[in-house]
Motif scaffolding. Sequence first.
Motif, PDB file in Angstrom:
ATOM      1  N   SER A  16     -64.992 115.542 -39.373  1.00 52.73           N
ATOM      2  CA  SER A  16     -63.590 115.793 -39.033  1.00 52.73           C
ATOM      3  C   SER A  16     -62.751 116.154 -40.255  1.00 52.73           C
ATOM      4  CB  SER A  16     -62.985 114.559 -38.356  1.00 52.73           C
ATOM      5  OG  SER A  16     -62.850 113.489 -39.282  1.00 52.73           O
ATOM      6  N   ARG A  17     -63.359 116.140 -41.443  1.00 53.00           N
ATOM      7  CA  ARG A  17     -62.637 116.433 -42.680  1.00 53.00           C
ATOM      8  C   ARG A  17     -63.305 117.583 -43.428  1.00 53.00           C
ATOM      9  NH1 ARG A  17     -60.146 113.057 -40.433  1.00 53.00           N
ATOM     10  NH2 ARG A  17     -58.937 111.310 -41.266  1.00 53.00           N
ATOM     11  N   ARG A  18     -62.488 118.326 -44.162  1.00 53.43           N
ATOM     12  CA  ARG A  18     -63.060 119.367 -45.012  1.00 53.43           C
ATOM     13  C   ARG A  18     -63.768 118.717 -46.202  1.00 53.43           C
ATOM     14  NH1 ARG A  18     -62.130 124.771 -45.222  1.00 53.43           N
ATOM     15  NH2 ARG A  18     -60.372 124.576 -43.799  1.00 53.43           N
ATOM     16  N   TYR A  19     -63.095 117.705 -46.794  1.00 54.12           N
ATOM     17  CA  TYR A  19     -63.680 116.939 -47.891  1.00 54.12           C
ATOM     18  C   TYR A  19     -63.272 115.478 -47.732  1.00 54.12           C
ATOM     19  CZ  TYR A  19     -64.205 121.501 -50.187  1.00 54.12           C
ATOM     20  OH  TYR A  19     -64.534 122.798 -50.482  1.00 54.12           O
ATOM     21  N   ALA A  20     -64.079 114.575 -48.270  1.00 53.96           N
ATOM     22  CA  ALA A  20     -63.743 113.149 -48.255  1.00 53.96           C
ATOM     23  C   ALA A  20     -64.216 112.527 -49.560  1.00 53.96           C
ATOM     24  CB  ALA A  20     -64.397 112.449 -47.069  1.00 53.96           C
ATOM     25  N   GLY A  21     -63.287 111.889 -50.275  1.00 58.11           N
ATOM     26  CA  GLY A  21     -63.630 111.233 -51.527  1.00 58.11           C
ATOM     27  C   GLY A  21     -64.184 109.839 -51.285  1.00 58.11           C
ATOM     28  N   VAL A  22     -64.889 109.304 -52.270  1.00 57.13           N
ATOM     29  CA  VAL A  22     -65.488 107.973 -52.141  1.00 57.13           C
ATOM     30  C   VAL A  22     -64.411 106.917 -51.928  1.00 57.13           C
ATOM     31  CG1 VAL A  22     -66.805 106.184 -53.341  1.00 57.13           C
ATOM     32  CG2 VAL A  22     -67.546 108.565 -53.467  1.00 57.13           C
ATOM     33  N   ARG A  23     -63.303 107.011 -52.666  1.00 52.03           N
ATOM     34  CA  ARG A  23     -62.223 106.031 -52.511  1.00 52.03           C
ATOM     35  C   ARG A  23     -61.668 106.043 -51.082  1.00 52.03           C
ATOM     36  NH1 ARG A  23     -58.668 103.865 -56.148  1.00 52.03           N
ATOM     37  NH2 ARG A  23     -60.505 103.852 -57.506  1.00 52.03           N
ATOM     38  N   GLU A  24     -61.497 107.230 -50.532  1.00 47.05           N
ATOM     39  CA  GLU A  24     -61.011 107.357 -49.157  1.00 47.05           C
ATOM     40  C   GLU A  24     -61.987 106.706 -48.179  1.00 47.05           C
ATOM     41  OE1 GLU A  24     -59.696 110.879 -45.963  1.00 47.05           O
ATOM     42  OE2 GLU A  24     -60.744 111.395 -47.827  1.00 47.05           O
ATOM     43  N   LEU A  25     -63.281 106.898 -48.410  1.00 45.22           N
ATOM     44  CA  LEU A  25     -64.299 106.330 -47.524  1.00 45.22           C
ATOM     45  C   LEU A  25     -64.362 104.805 -47.659  1.00 45.22           C
ATOM     46  CD1 LEU A  25     -67.122 108.992 -48.039  1.00 45.22           C
ATOM     47  CD2 LEU A  25     -65.596 108.748 -46.072  1.00 45.22           C
ATOM     48  N   GLU A  26     -64.167 104.306 -48.875  1.00 47.08           N
ATOM     49  CA  GLU A  26     -64.132 102.854 -49.085  1.00 47.08           C
ATOM     50  C   GLU A  26     -63.015 102.233 -48.249  1.00 47.08           C
ATOM     51  OE1 GLU A  26     -64.199 101.337 -53.162  1.00 47.08           O
ATOM     52  OE2 GLU A  26     -64.847 103.337 -53.799  1.00 47.08           O
ATOM     53  N   GLU A  27     -61.821 102.829 -48.324  1.00 45.06           N
ATOM     54  CA  GLU A  27     -60.670 102.297 -47.598  1.00 45.06           C
ATOM     55  C   GLU A  27     -60.845 102.440 -46.090  1.00 45.06           C
ATOM     56  OE1 GLU A  27     -57.363 104.414 -49.185  1.00 45.06           O
ATOM     57  OE2 GLU A  27     -57.403 103.371 -51.122  1.00 45.06           O
ATOM     58  N   LYS A  28     -61.439 103.550 -45.681  1.00 44.46           N
ATOM     59  CA  LYS A  28     -61.627 103.801 -44.253  1.00 44.46           C
ATOM     60  C   LYS A  28     -62.561 102.780 -43.623  1.00 44.46           C
ATOM     61  CE  LYS A  28     -61.911 106.035 -40.289  1.00 44.46           C
ATOM     62  NZ  LYS A  28     -60.786 106.054 -39.323  1.00 44.46           N
ATOM     63  N   PHE A  29     -63.663 102.466 -44.301  1.00 41.09           N
ATOM     64  CA  PHE A  29     -64.689 101.610 -43.701  1.00 41.09           C
ATOM     65  C   PHE A  29     -64.710 100.188 -44.264  1.00 41.09           C
ATOM     66  CE2 PHE A  29     -66.135 105.985 -43.092  1.00 41.09           C
ATOM     67  CZ  PHE A  29     -66.301 105.985 -41.710  1.00 41.09           C
ATOM     68  N   GLY A  30     -63.858  99.919 -45.240  1.00 40.40           N
ATOM     69  CA  GLY A  30     -63.740  98.563 -45.754  1.00 40.40           C
ATOM     70  C   GLY A  30     -64.990  98.040 -46.427  1.00 40.40           C
ATOM     71  N   VAL A  31     -65.685  98.912 -47.142  1.00 44.22           N
ATOM     72  CA  VAL A  31     -66.906  98.509 -47.847  1.00 44.22           C
ATOM     73  C   VAL A  31     -66.809  98.949 -49.304  1.00 44.22           C
ATOM     74  CG1 VAL A  31     -68.368  98.562 -45.790  1.00 44.22           C
ATOM     75  CG2 VAL A  31     -68.080 100.641 -47.158  1.00 44.22           C
ATOM     76  N   SER A  32     -67.776  98.524 -50.095  1.00 41.51           N
ATOM     77  CA  SER A  32     -67.750  98.824 -51.523  1.00 41.51           C
ATOM     78  C   SER A  32     -68.196 100.254 -51.815  1.00 41.51           C
ATOM     79  CB  SER A  32     -68.664  97.851 -52.271  1.00 41.51           C
ATOM     80  OG  SER A  32     -70.022  98.097 -51.912  1.00 41.51           O
ATOM     81  N   GLU A  33     -67.912 100.686 -53.037  1.00 42.98           N
ATOM     82  CA  GLU A  33     -68.340 102.009 -53.488  1.00 42.98           C
ATOM     83  C   GLU A  33     -69.860 102.132 -53.415  1.00 42.98           C
ATOM     84  OE1 GLU A  33     -68.538 104.337 -57.772  1.00 42.98           O
ATOM     85  OE2 GLU A  33     -66.732 103.186 -57.292  1.00 42.98           O
ATOM     86  N   ARG A  34     -70.542 101.078 -53.806  1.00 41.19           N
ATOM     87  CA  ARG A  34     -72.009 101.089 -53.783  1.00 41.19           C
ATOM     88  C   ARG A  34     -72.531 101.298 -52.361  1.00 41.19           C
ATOM     89  NH1 ARG A  34     -75.867  96.132 -56.010  1.00 41.19           N
ATOM     90  NH2 ARG A  34     -77.872  97.121 -55.532  1.00 41.19           N
ATOM     91  N   THR A  35     -71.883 100.641 -51.394  1.00 42.06           N
ATOM     92  CA  THR A  35     -72.304 100.772 -49.992  1.00 42.06           C
ATOM     93  C   THR A  35     -72.082 102.195 -49.487  1.00 42.06           C
ATOM     94  OG1 THR A  35     -71.835  98.445 -49.522  1.00 42.06           O
ATOM     95  CG2 THR A  35     -71.913  99.943 -47.636  1.00 42.06           C
ATOM     96  N   ILE A  36     -70.959 102.800 -49.880  1.00 43.06           N
ATOM     97  CA  ILE A  36     -70.677 104.180 -49.469  1.00 43.06           C
ATOM     98  C   ILE A  36     -71.748 105.124 -49.995  1.00 43.06           C
ATOM     99  CG2 ILE A  36     -69.113 106.141 -49.789  1.00 43.06           C
ATOM    100  CD1 ILE A  36     -68.163 104.140 -47.699  1.00 43.06           C
ATOM    101  N   TYR A  37     -72.109 104.970 -51.268  1.00 38.81           N
ATOM    102  CA  TYR A  37     -73.145 105.830 -51.844  1.00 38.81           C
ATOM    103  C   TYR A  37     -74.484 105.634 -51.122  1.00 38.81           C
ATOM    104  CZ  TYR A  37     -70.290 107.377 -55.796  1.00 38.81           C
ATOM    105  OH  TYR A  37     -69.327 107.976 -56.575  1.00 38.81           O
ATOM    106  N   ARG A  38     -74.775 104.385 -50.770  1.00 41.87           N
ATOM    107  CA  ARG A  38     -76.031 104.108 -50.070  1.00 41.87           C
ATOM    108  C   ARG A  38     -76.026 104.741 -48.675  1.00 41.87           C
ATOM    109  NH1 ARG A  38     -76.027  98.899 -50.420  1.00 41.87           N
ATOM    110  NH2 ARG A  38     -75.360  98.410 -48.296  1.00 41.87           N
ATOM    111  N   ASP A  39     -74.879 104.666 -47.995  1.00 47.88           N
ATOM    112  CA  ASP A  39     -74.778 105.256 -46.658  1.00 47.88           C
ATOM    113  C   ASP A  39     -74.877 106.783 -46.720  1.00 47.88           C
ATOM    114  OD1 ASP A  39     -74.527 102.760 -45.600  1.00 47.88           O
ATOM    115  OD2 ASP A  39     -72.377 102.905 -45.158  1.00 47.88           O
ATOM    116  N   LEU A  40     -74.243 107.379 -47.713  1.00 50.16           N
ATOM    117  CA  LEU A  40     -74.314 108.832 -47.869  1.00 50.16           C
ATOM    118  C   LEU A  40     -75.753 109.275 -48.129  1.00 50.16           C
ATOM    119  CD1 LEU A  40     -71.129 109.428 -50.059  1.00 50.16           C
ATOM    120  CD2 LEU A  40     -71.470 110.251 -47.720  1.00 50.16           C
ATOM    121  N   ARG A  41     -76.451 108.497 -48.943  1.00 43.68           N
ATOM    122  CA  ARG A  41     -77.846 108.818 -49.234  1.00 43.68           C
ATOM    123  C   ARG A  41     -78.703 108.682 -47.972  1.00 43.68           C
ATOM    124  NH1 ARG A  41     -78.289 105.841 -53.212  1.00 43.68           N
ATOM    125  NH2 ARG A  41     -79.288 104.007 -52.294  1.00 43.68           N
TER     126      ARG A  41
END
Length: 228
Positions: A16-41
Amino acid sequence: MKRLERLTALLSFLQSRRYAGVRELEEKFGVSERTIYRDLRSLDESGVPISFEKDKGYFIVDKYFLPPLAFTLDEAKSFIFMERLAEKYTDKEVFGHFSSALEKIKNKLKHYQLEDIELLESNIGTYIDSNYTPKYIHLTEQAISNKKVLNISYKDIRGNRTERTVEPIGMTFYSQTWHLIAYCRLREDYRDFALSRITAISLSNEYITEKRLSLSEYIKKLEEAEQD
């Protein structure tokens, strides 16, 4: 939120987004930066074409779509009502795309659900003026989506014909026809063009570069003018 639910939500959010930064994803899903990177991978390893652009963020490569979603019977039935309206109030290109999408939904239904859908289809109808033939909707939608200029031949209510170069801002339906709302370069102002009065139309290669009103801003301006 469980991890599988989060991965599904993350995929939908990225689409639904053209781009999404890690900080935005952290706030959206309420998880850590490390978790976001793991989910993206994890999404990338599962075949979702995720890419990254410096100073902008992560994005999903164009042309990738979610696999077919599961619909309830009531949700599927609602599309039948929309199909009947699309058949009467859109042109053949738009209706063709809608019918193709609906057929894909039907292919995912159980046989007993499909029987309910077919029964509903045979008992839902629309009745409008037989002289009404929607046209130019698909081309107008393309101009709006791609922010491109349109060239139109227009016949007004008195029968006067003019050639116009317009910058579309939106479409709206009223008085039994679709209307193109656009900035008219001939009149140097916004105008409302009934698609039923457009006799010829072509999509130019020129992009709209000037900032124009959005459709909601245009409608709000009309409402304010009526109150004065």
